[in-house]
Design an enzyme around this catalytic site. Structure first.
Site, PDB file in Angstrom:
ATOM      1  CB  ILE A 181      47.364  39.056  60.716  1.00 10.85           C
ATOM      2  CG1 ILE A 181      45.848  38.812  60.708  1.00 10.85           C
ATOM      3  CG2 ILE A 181      47.655  40.530  61.007  1.00 10.85           C
ATOM      4  CD1 ILE A 181      45.134  39.160  62.010  1.00 10.85           C
ATOM      5  CG  HIS A 442      40.669  27.431  27.244  1.00 11.42           C
ATOM      6  ND1 HIS A 442      41.748  27.018  28.000  1.00 11.42           N
ATOM      7  CD2 HIS A 442      41.170  27.934  26.082  1.00 11.42           C
ATOM      8  CE1 HIS A 442      42.855  27.231  27.301  1.00 11.42           C
ATOM      9  NE2 HIS A 442      42.535  27.794  26.136  1.00 11.42           N
TER      10      HIS A 442
END
Ligand code: FAD
Length: 463
Positions: A181, A442
Site C-alpha cells: 500500500i 509472439h
C-alpha cells in the site's frame, strides 16, 4: 415479526458481497448488512479500485512527461489537473459500487442498510431493526494500524484513505511502511511530482515476498526517484502549519534524527475490524491479533456464526476474501467449498508491477525442499523492448525431483496479469516443463514466463 433469512452477511466488501451473491445463486434467501453509504467495502471505496485509478492516471502523466519523446511524440505544456484526476477516480469508484448494487438486485440479495450487531446466534440487529437468520457471516474487514506517537488527521498525517484524497501534490511525502500500500501510493505521488521517502523498519521492502524480487524492486523504484530509509523506525510525528516533523532512529537503536515532510502516510499494515458487532458479548473467539478464529469450514466457536476475509487469518487481499466468500456459501449449501491457500497471488501495482505466488526461495530453503530455479529477464523479451519496459525478470521455482512448480515471482511489465498463468498451472499441479512446452503467442510478455520455465532445465532459448 422479524424478517427471516437463510444467511445474513455482515459487511459488503469483496468477502461479504461475493458470499452473498454466491449464496443467492445457490437458492438461499440472503441479507447483506452494510453501514457505508455504498457497497463494495474497503476494496471498491477506499482500497484496490481508487488506488488503481490513481496509479493509472499518474502513470499516464509520468509517461507523457518522460517516455513519449522517445516514441517521437512531443507534447508541450503538460499540466496536471489534479481535481479532474481525483474526479475521474471518483467516477471509477462510483461505477464499481453501483455495479455491486445492480448485482444485489439481480440476485435478489437484500441490502440491509446500517450497522449490524449480532444480538444472539440467529439474530442480527441493524440500527434498531431485528432480523433472523440460520447462518450469520462476519465479513467486517479491516482498518489501518495506528502507529504510537503519530496522530492521524487525514490531512497532513494520513492513512491510505487520506492519501487517496489529497487535493494538492505534497512537496515532500514521507511514507511509513514499505509494504504494497505504501509503495503504490508513494509511486502515485512521486509520479505526480512529490519528493517521496519511504521509511521501513525492516531491512527490505515487501516482506513476505521473494528477497531477490524485493531487492530488485528497491533498485527499480530508486531509479524512479523514490528514496528509502530501511532498518529505520519512526518514533514521533508532530504536525504544525509548516508541515510535519518526524523523529526517526535506527531500528536496532541509536541516534535519533528528524525528517521534514508536508504529508506523512502511515502504511504499516491493517488489522481486523470487529468493533460494535458483539463479538465479545457472544464469546466469539479471537486470536492474539484480534482476528476471528475459524475452523477449516469458516465456522467460529459459536454455532451458526462464520467469518471470512480480512477479519480472519491469512493474507489481507480482496481475492482471498472473495474465494472464502464463495467457499463458505457453497459449504452452507451443503457443497464442498474449498480455498487453496497455497495458490493465492499477491500483486503490487506499481510500474513495473511485482507479482508473487506460492513459495519464495527463502521458504523453500528453510523448509529443506530441494528446488531448481529458472529465470528470464524482460530485457531479452521482444514485447517488453517494444513497450520500453525492460526492468525486471520472471523467476520460477520448481521441485528438484518432480519439476512441479512450487512458486513464481515476477517483477516487470504487467506482472499481475502474467502471474495468472502460473496460478492456473499450479492449480493443475503442472511441472515447469508443462509451461515450457505450451505454445505462447509472439510477441508477448508471457513468452518471458515460458522462457523462465525453459530455464528451470537450463534450456532457455532467447538468452
Ligand atoms: C489502499 C488499499 C489498496 C488495496 N489494494 C488492494 C489490491 O490491489 N488488491 C487486493 O487484493 N487487495 C487490496 N487491498 C486490500 C483489500 O481492500 C482487502 O483485502 C479487502 O477489501 C478485504 O475484503 P473484506 O470483504 O474482508 O473487508 P472490507 O472490504 O474491509 O469490507 C468490510 C465492510 O464491512 C463493513 N462493516 C464493518 N462493520 C460493520 C457493521 N457492524 N455493520 C455493517 N457493516 C459493517 C464496512 O463498512 C466495510 O464496507 C487494498 C487495501 C487498501 C486499504
Amino acid at each position: 415479526m422479524a424478517e427471516n433469512f437463510d444467511v445474513i452477511v455482515i459487511g459488503a466488501g469483496p468477502g461479504g458481497y461475493v458470499c452473498a451473491l454466491r449464496a443467492a445463486q445457490l437458492g438461499m434467501k440472503v441479507g447483506c448488512v452494510e453501514k457505508r453509504a455504498t457497497l463494495g467495502g474497503t476494496c471498491l471505496n477506499i482500497g484496490c479500485i481508487p488506488s488503481k485509478a490513481l496509479l493509472m492516471s499518474s502513470e499516464n502523466f509520468h509517461a507523457v512527461q518522460h517516455d513519449f519523446a522517445e516514441h517521437g511524440i512531443d507534447v508541450d505544456n503538460i499540466r496536471l489537473d489534479l481535481a479532474r484526476m481525483q474526479a475521474r477516480k471518483g467516477e471509477v469508484v462510483s461505477a464499481n459500487v453501483k455495479g455491486v448494487e445492480f448485482l444485489f438486485k439481480k440476485n435478489k440479495v437484500t441490502w440491509l442498510k446500517g450497522a449490524a450487531r449480532i444480538a444472539a446466534p440467529g439474530r442480527v440487529e441493524v440500527d434498531g431493526a431485528e432480523y433472523e437468520a440460520k447462518h450469520i457471516v462476519i465479513a467486517t474487514g479491516s482498518e489501518s494500524i495506528p502507529l504510537p506517537g503519530v496522530e492521524v488527521d487525514e490531512k497532513r498525517i494520513v492513512t491510505s484513505t487520506g492519501a487517496l484524497e489529497l487535493d494538492r501534490v505534497p512537496g515532500r511525502l514521507v511514507v511509513i511502511g514499505g509494504g504494497y500500500i505504501g509503495l503504490e501510493l508513494g509511486s502515485v505521488w512521486s509520479r505526480l511530482g512529490a519528493d517521496v521517502t519511504v521509511v521501513e523498519y525492516l531491512d527490505r521492502l515487501v516482506p513476505g515476498m521473494d528477497l531477490e524480487i524485493g531487492k530488485t524492486f528497491e533498485r527499480v523504484l530508486g531509479k524512479q526517484g523514490i528514496k528509502f530509509r530501511l532498518s529505520t523506525k519512526v518514533t514521533a510525528a508532530v504536525a504544525d502549519d509548516a508541515g510535519v516533523t518526524l523523529t526517526v532512529e535506527p531500528a536496532a537503536g541509536g541516534e535519533a534524527e528528524q525528517l521534514q515532510a508536508d504529508v506523512v502516510l502511515v502504511a504499516i499494515g491493517r488489522r481486523p475490524f470487529t468493533a460494535g458487532i458483539g463479538v465479545e458479548d457472544l464469546g466469539v473467539a479471537t486470536d492474539e491479533r484480534g482476528r476471528v478464529t475459524i475452523d477449516e469450514h469458516f465456522a467460529t466457536n459459536v454455532p451458526g456464526i462464520y467469518a471470512i476475509g480480512d477479519v480472519v487469518a491469512g493474507v489481507m487481499l480482496a481475492h482471498k476474501a472473495e474465494e472464502e466468500g464463495v467457499a463458505l456459501a457453497e459449504i452452507l449449501a451443503g457443497q464442498a467449498g474449498h480455498v487453496n491457500y497455497g495458490v493465492i497471488p499477491g500483486v503490487v501495482y506499481t510500474w513495473p508491477e511485482v507479482a508473487s505466488i506460492g513459495k519464495t526461495e527463502e521458504q523453500l530453503k528453510s523448509d529443506g525442499i530441494a528446488y531448481n530455479v529458472g529465470k528470464f529477464p524482460f530485457a531479452a523479451n521482444g514485447r517488453a523492448r517494444a513497450m520500453g519496459s525492460t526492468d525486471g525478470f520472471v523467476k520460477i521455482l520448481a521441485d528438484k525431483r518432480s519439476d512441479r512448480i512450487l512458486g513464481a515471482h515476477i517483477i516487470g511489465p504487467d506482472a499481475g496479469t502474467l502471474i495468472a498463468e502460473i496460478a492456473t498451472a499450479m492449480e493443475f499441479g503442472a511441472s515447469a516443463e508443462d509451461v515450457a512446452r505450451t505454445c505462447h503467442a509472439h510477441p508477448s510478455l508471457n513468452e518471458a514466463v515460458k522462457e523462465a520455465a525453459l530455464a528451470v532445465e537450463g534450456r532457455a532459448l532467447h538468452i
